[in-house]
Design an enzyme around this catalytic site. Structure first.
Site, PDB file in Angstrom:
ATOM      1  N   ASP A   1       0.744  -1.366  -0.003  1.00 41.43           N
ATOM      2  CA  ASP A   1       0.263  -0.034  -0.046  1.00 41.43           C
ATOM      3  C   ASP A   1       1.037   1.246   0.155  1.00 41.43           C
ATOM      4  OD1 ASP A   1       0.983  -0.589   2.611  1.00 41.43           O
ATOM      5  OD2 ASP A   1      -0.898  -0.927   3.422  1.00 41.43           O
TER       6      ASP A   1
ATOM      7  N   HIS B   1      -7.054  -4.196  10.017  1.00 41.02           N
ATOM      8  CA  HIS B   1      -6.879  -4.234   8.746  1.00 41.02           C
ATOM      9  C   HIS B   1      -5.479  -4.812   8.503  1.00 41.02           C
ATOM     10  CE1 HIS B   1      -4.491  -0.243   9.477  1.00 41.02           C
ATOM     11  NE2 HIS B   1      -3.524  -0.923   9.396  1.00 41.02           N
TER      12      HIS B   1
HETATM   13  C1  F6R Z   1       1.676  -1.567   6.175  1.00 36.96           C
HETATM   14  C2  F6R Z   1       0.199  -2.028   6.423  1.00 36.96           C
HETATM   15  C3  F6R Z   1      -0.478  -2.024   7.522  1.00 36.96           C
HETATM   16  C4  F6R Z   1       0.510  -2.013   8.886  1.00 36.96           C
HETATM   17  C5  F6R Z   1      -0.521  -2.113  10.013  1.00 36.96           C
HETATM   18  C6  F6R Z   1       0.381  -2.345  11.255  1.00 36.96           C
HETATM   19  O1  F6R Z   1       2.169  -1.477   4.896  1.00 36.96           O
HETATM   20  O2  F6R Z   1      -0.321  -2.335   5.345  1.00 36.96           O
HETATM   21  O3  F6R Z   1      -1.513  -2.827   7.395  1.00 36.96           O
HETATM   22  O4  F6R Z   1       0.948  -3.429   8.514  1.00 36.96           O
HETATM   23  O5  F6R Z   1      -1.282  -0.893  10.125  1.00 36.96           O
HETATM   24  O6  F6R Z   1       1.388  -1.161  11.502  1.00 36.96           O
HETATM   25  P1  F6R Z   1       2.119  -1.354  12.715  1.00 36.96           P
HETATM   26  O7  F6R Z   1       3.203  -2.513  12.033  1.00 36.96           O
HETATM   27  O8  F6R Z   1       2.983  -0.183  12.552  1.00 36.96           O
HETATM   28  O9  F6R Z   1       1.590  -1.637  13.900  1.00 36.96           O
END
Ligand code: F6R
Length: 251
Positions: free
Chosen positions: A72, A143
């Protein structure tokens, strides 16, 4: 341990999670040096990326033949913006390894025509068949990619309005929540679920209930991570804090 189809590896803390995840990633590159890898950004995989850079410098892994996709990108955002996922990937991994940049693709947050950008990205993914190795984090709201909880989920690449909880969670990277883009382009749920192997990384108490809901409750579009229950080969590498709620609810 396994919950349904999902293999779960519990590690003591973030450092141990990063090391274990890097072992799994390195094994993938060894078994298929031409892997099509789809990368994630965010805090969860950063430690693994550091470990992979160390492995590369030690001559233990080779990225020269992989194809690199990303899940993304914020929209709109300039590639030069330090908060863009394009910048993040170069800064945290790509600039430090022997990646062939002619085979590196990320959704373009600068594109004037986002619909065309999404269709082109789907065509690109389809041209590779299936993703060999999908790296994932999970949002506190469940998500995956930026497929936010919703009444329906799109299989294909599309533009999303970010959930307020995602904007709040990601505000830590910006000087204020107001600066977080309100939209993003994301790969749909289709290629994620169809990937040959997926590695989900999650750490911390604030992911504990999310993982319980995603892995142990019914599949619902309100918890996009729950679709991983349908994945053919997914491993979740998580720390003890993130495991706590699943542990409490295991029979
Ligand atoms: C990032 C993505 C998001 C993150 C998610 C968790 O490319 O697709 O789905 O993996 O928001 O983010 P963190 O790891 O910062 O808790």
């Amino acid at each position: 341990m396994e919950i349904g189809n999902i293999k779960i590896v519990v590690c003591k803390d973030y450092e141990a999670v990063s090391k274990k995840s890097a072992e799994i990633f390195a094994a993938q590159l060894k078994s298929n040096p031409k892997s099509v890898v789809c990368f994630a950004t965010g805090s969860s995989p950063v430690g693994m990326y550091k470990e992979m850079i160390a492995k590369y410098k030690a001559g233990e892994v080779d990225f020269s033949e992989i194809t690199a996709l990303n899940l993304d990108e914020y929209y709109p955002i300039k590639k030069s913006n330090e908060q863009s996922y394009d910048y993040f990937m170069r800064d945290n991994l790509f600039n430090h390894i022997n990646l062939d940049f002619s085979k590196q693709f990320i959704l373009n947050g600068e594109s004037a025509d986002y619909e065309k950008e999404c269709r082109d990205y789907d065509n690109l993914i389809h041209s590779y068949g299936e993703i060999d190795f999908q790296i994932l984090g999970i949002g506190i709201n469940g998500h995956i990619g930026f497929n936010e909880p919703c009444e329906s989920l799109s299989a294909e690449t599309h533009m999303v309005s970010l959930a307020q909880s995602t904007i709040d969670a990601n505000a830590r990277f910006f000087s204020s929540a107001d600066e977080v883009p309100k939209h993003a382009l994301t790969m749909g749920i289709g290629p994620i679920i169809k990937s040959k192997k997926a590695l989900l990384i999650a750490c911390g108490e604030n992911k504990a209930e999310t993982l319980y809901n995603a892995f142990m409750k019914n599949i619902t579009t309100n918890m996009p991570g729950s679709f991983l229950q349908l994945h053919r080969d997914v491993t979740a590498v998580i720390d003890e804090a993130a495991f706590s709620c699943i542990k409490k609810n295991m029979k």
